[in-house]
Motif scaffolding. Structure first.
Motif, PDB file in Angstrom:
ATOM      1  N   GLY A 147      10.642 -46.802 -21.320  1.00  0.00           N
ATOM      2  CA  GLY A 147      11.301 -45.505 -21.150  1.00  0.00           C
ATOM      3  C   GLY A 147      11.914 -45.041 -22.451  1.00  0.00           C
ATOM      4  O   GLY A 147      11.921 -45.758 -23.456  1.00  0.00           O
ATOM      5  N   LYS A 148      12.464 -43.869 -22.453  1.00  0.00           N
ATOM      6  CA  LYS A 148      13.061 -43.310 -23.656  1.00  0.00           C
ATOM      7  C   LYS A 148      14.373 -44.026 -23.971  1.00  0.00           C
ATOM      8  O   LYS A 148      15.099 -44.453 -23.084  1.00  0.00           O
ATOM      9  CB  LYS A 148      13.317 -41.816 -23.482  1.00  0.00           C
ATOM     10  N   GLU A 156      15.221 -37.600 -35.819  1.00  0.00           N
ATOM     11  CA  GLU A 156      14.283 -36.651 -35.204  1.00  0.00           C
ATOM     12  C   GLU A 156      13.108 -37.354 -34.512  1.00  0.00           C
ATOM     13  O   GLU A 156      12.344 -36.731 -33.776  1.00  0.00           O
ATOM     14  CB  GLU A 156      13.740 -35.680 -36.260  1.00  0.00           C
ATOM     15  N   GLU A 157      12.957 -38.673 -34.764  1.00  0.00           N
ATOM     16  CA  GLU A 157      11.838 -39.402 -34.180  1.00  0.00           C
ATOM     17  C   GLU A 157      12.110 -39.749 -32.717  1.00  0.00           C
ATOM     18  O   GLU A 157      13.232 -40.116 -32.357  1.00  0.00           O
ATOM     19  CB  GLU A 157      11.597 -40.709 -34.950  1.00  0.00           C
ATOM     20  N   PRO A 158      11.095 -39.650 -31.862  1.00  0.00           N
ATOM     21  CA  PRO A 158      11.263 -40.131 -30.479  1.00  0.00           C
ATOM     22  C   PRO A 158      11.104 -41.655 -30.443  1.00  0.00           C
ATOM     23  O   PRO A 158      10.318 -42.227 -31.197  1.00  0.00           O
ATOM     24  CB  PRO A 158      10.110 -39.442 -29.733  1.00  0.00           C
ATOM     25  N   TYR A 159      11.862 -42.295 -29.577  1.00  0.00           N
ATOM     26  CA  TYR A 159      11.772 -43.741 -29.437  1.00  0.00           C
ATOM     27  C   TYR A 159      11.589 -44.095 -27.971  1.00  0.00           C
ATOM     28  O   TYR A 159      12.139 -43.437 -27.074  1.00  0.00           O
ATOM     29  CB  TYR A 159      13.042 -44.419 -29.969  1.00  0.00           C
ATOM     30  N   MET A 160      10.824 -45.146 -27.750  1.00  0.00           N
ATOM     31  CA  MET A 160      10.648 -45.692 -26.413  1.00  0.00           C
ATOM     32  C   MET A 160      11.188 -47.123 -26.428  1.00  0.00           C
ATOM     33  O   MET A 160      11.013 -47.855 -27.407  1.00  0.00           O
ATOM     34  CB  MET A 160       9.167 -45.689 -26.017  1.00  0.00           C
ATOM     35  N   GLU A 161      11.830 -47.524 -25.339  1.00  0.00           N
ATOM     36  CA  GLU A 161      12.451 -48.852 -25.296  1.00  0.00           C
ATOM     37  C   GLU A 161      11.965 -49.648 -24.105  1.00  0.00           C
ATOM     38  O   GLU A 161      11.554 -49.095 -23.075  1.00  0.00           O
ATOM     39  CB  GLU A 161      13.976 -48.737 -25.261  1.00  0.00           C
ATOM     40  N   SER A 162      12.033 -50.978 -24.238  1.00  0.00           N
ATOM     41  CA  SER A 162      11.605 -51.862 -23.161  1.00  0.00           C
ATOM     42  C   SER A 162      12.171 -53.251 -23.407  1.00  0.00           C
ATOM     43  O   SER A 162      12.949 -53.468 -24.350  1.00  0.00           O
ATOM     44  CB  SER A 162      10.078 -51.903 -23.068  1.00  0.00           C
ATOM     45  N   LEU A 203       2.429 -48.145 -23.604  1.00  0.00           N
ATOM     46  CA  LEU A 203       2.828 -47.012 -24.436  1.00  0.00           C
ATOM     47  C   LEU A 203       1.636 -46.121 -24.750  1.00  0.00           C
ATOM     48  O   LEU A 203       1.722 -44.890 -24.660  1.00  0.00           O
ATOM     49  CB  LEU A 203       3.459 -47.532 -25.728  1.00  0.00           C
ATOM     50  N   GLN A 204       0.518 -46.728 -25.106  1.00  0.00           N
ATOM     51  CA  GLN A 204      -0.678 -45.952 -25.406  1.00  0.00           C
ATOM     52  C   GLN A 204      -1.216 -45.254 -24.165  1.00  0.00           C
ATOM     53  O   GLN A 204      -1.762 -44.159 -24.239  1.00  0.00           O
ATOM     54  CB  GLN A 204      -1.742 -46.864 -26.012  1.00  0.00           C
TER      55      GLN A 204
END
Length: 251
Positions: free
Chosen positions: A122-123, A188-194, A215-216
């Motif tokens: 998720g974000k 400004e970069e989007p990040y996804m976390e897990s 993610l892909q």
């Protein structure tokens, strides 16, 4: 009214172990009298009053070495000794507050493992502003492991899963001069976390490939990833848990 009390009676009245009373007497902190027939300790009313004051000062933390001075000294010296003890206690309280906050932080990290385990990906926003290479000869970096283990990081190359580097998380205001900066957070970069799961003995054995696949599947590609240490399970599973952030951009 009794003129004298034996040591067991005094111990019962003041709730002080007989061994402590004997120790104080042997150290000259109190001055018990002796029975002329059997040489047993005996305590007059004035002895017991003296004892109660000794017990009072011990209960507020005054060490034995200072008790003699307090009981025999003038008020000014008594005040100075009490001031010193008060400062010592204040320092103890501050240390206990820091320990309490450290416990609470560690509990939050454990809760974070459970929270991340409930979702695949998720974000999110990385916890640190930058990450520097872990220097094995740098005492300060090892001190982080002792005082703030959540600063321990992994730096992963998203293009080559074999490339895993140990790192240290740094805040914006901290000086990273003369340290190798591996990564800086881009606002400004989007990040996804897990949740990243890593084998204790080999950090290359992890679930990052599965996470990248998810993610892909969401239409993102990534450059690098950083992971913050959360907790470990050594004996049963032999794994470390990390919170991992991917720099993710839509393809």
């Amino acid at each position: 009214m009794k003129e004298y009390y034996n040591i067991k009676e005094v111990a019962r009245l003041l709730q002080i172990p007989t061994s402590t009373l004997r120790y104080w007497d042997d150290e000259g902190v109190i001055h018990a009298e002796r029975d002329g027939e059997n040489n047993y300790r005996k305590f007059s009313l004035s002895n017991i009053i003296e004892l109660s004051m000794v017990s009072f000062y011990r209960n507020i933390g005054i060490p034995i070495r200072d008790l003699k001075q307090i009981l025999k000294s003038e008020r000014e010296l008594q005040r100075n000794l009490l001031d010193q003890e008060e400062k010592r206690i204040e320092l103890q309280i501050q240390n206990m507050y820091r320990q309490q906050e450290r416990i609470r932080k560690q509990k939050r990290l454990l809760q974070e493992v459970e929270k991340l385990n409930q979702k695949t990906i998720g974000k999110g926003k990385p916890a640190f502003q930058k990450v520097v290479a872990f220097e094995r000869e740098n005492p300060r970096h090892w001190q982080y492991m002792v005082e703030e283990p959540e600063r321990f990081m992994l730096f992963l190359d998203g293009k080559c899963l074999e490339n895993v580097e140990y790192a240290v998380g740094m805040n914006k205001e901290e000086n990273s001069e003369n340290q190798q900066v591996l990564w800086t957070r881009a606002e400004e970069e989007p990040y996804m976390e897990s949740l990243l799961i890593v084998e204790n003995q080999d950090e290359k054995n992890n679930n990052v490939a599965q996470l990248l696949e998810v993610l892909q599947g969401k239409g993102n590609h990534q450059k690098v990833a950083i992971a913050q240490y959360l907790s470990s399970e050594w004996e049963k599973k032999g794994i470390d848990y990390y919170k991992v952030w991917f720099e993710a951009k839509n393809q």
